[in-house]
Design a protein around this motif. Structure first.
Motif, PDB file in Angstrom:
ATOM      1  N   PRO A  62       0.850  -1.142   0.023  1.00  6.60           N
ATOM      2  CA  PRO A  62       0.150   0.011   0.096  1.00  6.60           C
ATOM      3  C   PRO A  62       0.833   1.125  -0.015  1.00  6.60           C
ATOM      4  O   PRO A  62       1.884   1.324   0.832  1.00  6.60           O
ATOM      5  N   GLY A  63       0.458   2.255  -0.615  1.00 10.47           N
ATOM      6  CA  GLY A  63       1.275   3.538  -0.767  1.00 10.47           C
ATOM      7  C   GLY A  63       0.864   4.645   0.203  1.00 10.47           C
ATOM      8  O   GLY A  63      -0.012   4.248   0.862  1.00 10.47           O
ATOM      9  N   PRO A  64       1.319   5.704   0.183  1.00 14.56           N
ATOM     10  CA  PRO A  64       0.913   6.483   1.238  1.00 14.56           C
ATOM     11  C   PRO A  64      -0.416   7.336   0.929  1.00 14.56           C
ATOM     12  O   PRO A  64      -0.768   8.366   1.942  1.00 14.56           O
ATOM     13  N   LYS A  65      -1.059   6.923  -0.222  1.00 12.51           N
ATOM     14  CA  LYS A  65      -2.471   7.318  -0.333  1.00 12.51           C
ATOM     15  C   LYS A  65      -3.473   6.588   0.322  1.00 12.51           C
ATOM     16  O   LYS A  65      -4.565   6.497   0.394  1.00 12.51           O
ATOM     17  N   GLU A  66      -2.956   5.224   0.652  1.00 13.49           N
ATOM     18  CA  GLU A  66      -3.651   4.105   1.126  1.00 13.49           C
ATOM     19  C   GLU A  66      -3.762   3.888   2.718  1.00 13.49           C
ATOM     20  O   GLU A  66      -4.557   3.368   3.171  1.00 13.49           O
ATOM     21  N   VAL A  67      -2.274   3.919   3.061  1.00  9.99           N
ATOM     22  CA  VAL A  67      -2.043   3.717   4.404  1.00  9.99           C
ATOM     23  C   VAL A  67      -1.398   4.863   5.106  1.00  9.99           C
ATOM     24  O   VAL A  67      -0.230   5.352   4.515  1.00  9.99           O
ATOM     25  N   ALA A  68      -1.684   5.239   6.331  1.00  8.01           N
ATOM     26  CA  ALA A  68      -1.091   6.108   7.014  1.00  8.01           C
ATOM     27  C   ALA A  68      -0.285   5.408   8.342  1.00  8.01           C
ATOM     28  O   ALA A  68      -1.149   4.529   8.992  1.00  8.01           O
ATOM     29  N   VAL A  69       0.986   5.702   8.725  1.00 10.36           N
ATOM     30  CA  VAL A  69       1.675   4.930   9.808  1.00 10.36           C
ATOM     31  C   VAL A  69       1.995   5.953  10.777  1.00 10.36           C
ATOM     32  O   VAL A  69       2.704   6.965  10.615  1.00 10.36           O
ATOM     33  N   VAL A  70       1.534   5.654  11.941  1.00  9.06           N
ATOM     34  CA  VAL A  70       2.273   6.390  13.423  1.00  9.06           C
ATOM     35  C   VAL A  70       3.017   5.400  13.954  1.00  9.06           C
ATOM     36  O   VAL A  70       2.491   4.416  14.800  1.00  9.06           O
ATOM     37  N   LEU A  71       4.300   5.610  14.094  1.00 15.32           N
ATOM     38  CA  LEU A  71       5.219   4.642  14.879  1.00 15.32           C
ATOM     39  C   LEU A  71       5.532   5.319  16.328  1.00 15.32           C
ATOM     40  O   LEU A  71       5.046   6.619  16.833  1.00 15.32           O
ATOM     41  N   THR A  72       6.238   4.601  17.100  1.00 15.75           N
ATOM     42  CA  THR A  72       6.443   5.027  18.551  1.00 15.75           C
ATOM     43  C   THR A  72       7.565   5.889  18.645  1.00 15.75           C
ATOM     44  O   THR A  72       7.804   6.637  19.706  1.00 15.75           O
ATOM     45  N   ASP A  73       8.116   6.022  17.479  1.00 12.40           N
ATOM     46  CA  ASP A  73       9.487   7.290  17.502  1.00 12.40           C
ATOM     47  C   ASP A  73       8.952   8.403  17.933  1.00 12.40           C
ATOM     48  O   ASP A  73       7.908   9.102  17.267  1.00 12.40           O
ATOM     49  N   ARG A  74       9.545   9.201  18.772  1.00 10.98           N
ATOM     50  CA  ARG A  74       9.195  10.625  19.172  1.00 10.98           C
ATOM     51  C   ARG A  74       9.811  11.516  18.426  1.00 10.98           C
ATOM     52  O   ARG A  74      11.229  11.414  17.830  1.00 10.98           O
ATOM     53  N   ILE A  75       9.192  12.247  17.689  1.00 15.34           N
ATOM     54  CA  ILE A  75       9.529  13.434  16.798  1.00 15.34           C
ATOM     55  C   ILE A  75      10.379  14.353  17.329  1.00 15.34           C
ATOM     56  O   ILE A  75       9.931  14.789  18.599  1.00 15.34           O
ATOM     57  N   ASP A  76      11.506  14.632  16.923  1.00 13.52           N
ATOM     58  CA  ASP A  76      12.374  15.752  17.371  1.00 13.52           C
ATOM     59  C   ASP A  76      12.628  16.934  16.278  1.00 13.52           C
ATOM     60  O   ASP A  76      13.577  17.097  15.554  1.00 13.52           O
ATOM     61  N   ALA A  77      11.434  17.842  16.166  1.00 14.73           N
ATOM     62  CA  ALA A  77      11.695  18.839  15.170  1.00 14.73           C
ATOM     63  C   ALA A  77      11.079  20.179  15.970  1.00 14.73           C
ATOM     64  O   ALA A  77      10.219  20.709  15.481  1.00 14.73           O
ATOM     65  N   PRO A  78      12.163  20.803  16.762  1.00 18.37           N
ATOM     66  CA  PRO A  78      11.544  22.068  17.602  1.00 18.37           C
ATOM     67  C   PRO A  78      11.040  23.111  16.727  1.00 18.37           C
ATOM     68  O   PRO A  78      10.371  24.028  17.201  1.00 18.37           O
ATOM     69  N   ALA A  79      11.697  23.041  15.414  1.00 16.08           N
ATOM     70  CA  ALA A  79      11.179  24.368  14.739  1.00 16.08           C
ATOM     71  C   ALA A  79      10.046  24.294  14.238  1.00 16.08           C
ATOM     72  O   ALA A  79       9.379  25.258  13.520  1.00 16.08           O
ATOM     73  N   LEU A  80       9.387  23.109  14.134  1.00 18.18           N
ATOM     74  CA  LEU A  80       7.815  22.778  13.575  1.00 18.18           C
ATOM     75  C   LEU A  80       6.765  22.961  14.638  1.00 18.18           C
ATOM     76  O   LEU A  80       6.982  22.557  15.715  1.00 18.18           O
ATOM     77  N   THR A  81       5.763  23.749  14.277  1.00 18.04           N
ATOM     78  CA  THR A  81       4.554  23.786  14.958  1.00 18.04           C
ATOM     79  C   THR A  81       3.757  22.644  14.988  1.00 18.04           C
ATOM     80  O   THR A  81       3.841  21.732  14.057  1.00 18.04           O
ATOM     81  N   VAL A  82       2.521  22.593  15.670  1.00 17.82           N
ATOM     82  CA  VAL A  82       1.836  21.327  15.683  1.00 17.82           C
ATOM     83  C   VAL A  82       1.031  21.478  14.271  1.00 17.82           C
ATOM     84  O   VAL A  82       1.057  20.407  13.835  1.00 17.82           O
ATOM     85  N   GLU A  83       0.609  22.707  13.848  1.00 18.97           N
ATOM     86  CA  GLU A  83       0.037  22.769  12.563  1.00 18.97           C
ATOM     87  C   GLU A  83       0.819  22.259  11.388  1.00 18.97           C
ATOM     88  O   GLU A  83       0.405  21.910  10.505  1.00 18.97           O
ATOM     89  N   GLU A  84       2.188  22.416  11.489  1.00 19.93           N
ATOM     90  CA  GLU A  84       3.216  22.001  10.346  1.00 19.93           C
ATOM     91  C   GLU A  84       3.245  20.538  10.408  1.00 19.93           C
ATOM     92  O   GLU A  84       3.518  20.019   9.358  1.00 19.93           O
ATOM     93  N   ILE A  85       3.348  19.907  11.738  1.00 19.34           N
ATOM     94  CA  ILE A  85       3.433  18.500  11.848  1.00 19.34           C
ATOM     95  C   ILE A  85       2.250  17.758  11.099  1.00 19.34           C
ATOM     96  O   ILE A  85       2.305  16.895  10.324  1.00 19.34           O
ATOM     97  N   VAL A  86       1.091  18.310  11.217  1.00 18.98           N
ATOM     98  CA  VAL A  86      -0.190  17.908  10.747  1.00 18.98           C
ATOM     99  C   VAL A  86      -0.048  18.211   9.263  1.00 18.98           C
ATOM    100  O   VAL A  86      -0.606  17.158   8.510  1.00 18.98           O
TER     101      VAL A  86
END
Length: 241
Positions: A62-86
């Protein structure tokens, strides 16, 4: 999604084999098993992040238009806002320039609202709590606009109320948005009371059914003999609903 005699593992090391199960559309299904049983490996294989060692997955790759994946890895992107992450969830739907249309922005707004984090949209992702960060990652998956969402331990690192809130949010996405969701988890007692179906992975392969069915058959008690509750307790709970 359907698994047929699937074998999973790494290189020549087989972690589990002969796994057969169906993931019904519009349901919330939990993948549970003891440590080392292959939960994360199965989830990553189903997501297409690593190859299977045999058997079939349908649909395949399945491609990125068929399945979305949320892994346990903690995201470390201090420059990004919640809106930008979404907003990262819209990448499969936007041109290489990254230009977003009004429709893309509307989907981001709706994803934030569904996860009740609109008020956090301008907040740095680093400044959010574990529960807020998990909601942001789920909102990103919603913004990706796929029929299937896979999550690896989405309630890890959360306190009890936050665990319940996340599971209830996922159930609501199935009920109201028609999403099909598969999650792996160690939070068994909460999960058994909220999800539609279970995939039990262990020495006997992959067993599937509702929590009630698997409790009454003894499959849960056999796989988790040291749980603080037993099949009789589960049956009592279901009878009171």
């Amino acid at each position: 999604m359907k698994l047929e005699k699937l074998s999973i593992g790494y290189g020549r090391q087989v972690v589990a084999k002969d796994l057969t199960a169906v993931l019904p559309a519009g349901t919330l299904t939990a993948l549970v098993g003891s440590n080392g049983s292959g939960k994360s490996t199965l989830l990553r294989t189903v997501a297409g992040l690593q190859p299977s060692l045999g058997g079939t997955i349908s649909p395949a790759k399945p491609g990125p238009k068929e399945v979305a994946v949320v892994l346990t890895d903690r995201i470390d992107a201090p420059a990004l806002t919640v809106e930008e992450i979404v907003g990262l969830g819209r990448i499969p739907h936007t041109p290489l320039s990254g230009h977003m249309t009004k429709a893309d922005r509307d989907i981001i707004d709706r994803s934030l609202a569904l996860c009740d984090i609109t008020s956090l949209r301008k907040k740095s992702i680093r400044e959010t709590s574990d529960g807020e960060r998990q909601r942001a990652m789920i909102a990103r998956a919603i913004a990706q606009d796929t029929p299937l969402i896979l999550l690896d331990e989405p309630t890890a690192f959360l306190d009890f109320p936050a665990k319940v809130e996340i599971l209830q949010l996922l159930l609501r996405l199935c009920r109201e948005e028609g999403k099909t969701i598969l999650l792996s988890t160690h939070d068994l007692e909460i999960t058994f009371q909220i999800v539609d179906r279970l995939w039990l992975i262990g020495k006997e392969g992959l067993q599937e059914g509702t929590p009630q069915e698997l409790a009454e058959s003894g499959a849960i008690a056999k796989l988790f003999p040291h749980l603080p509750f037993d099949a009789q307790d589960l049956r009592f709970h279901f009878q009171q609903q």
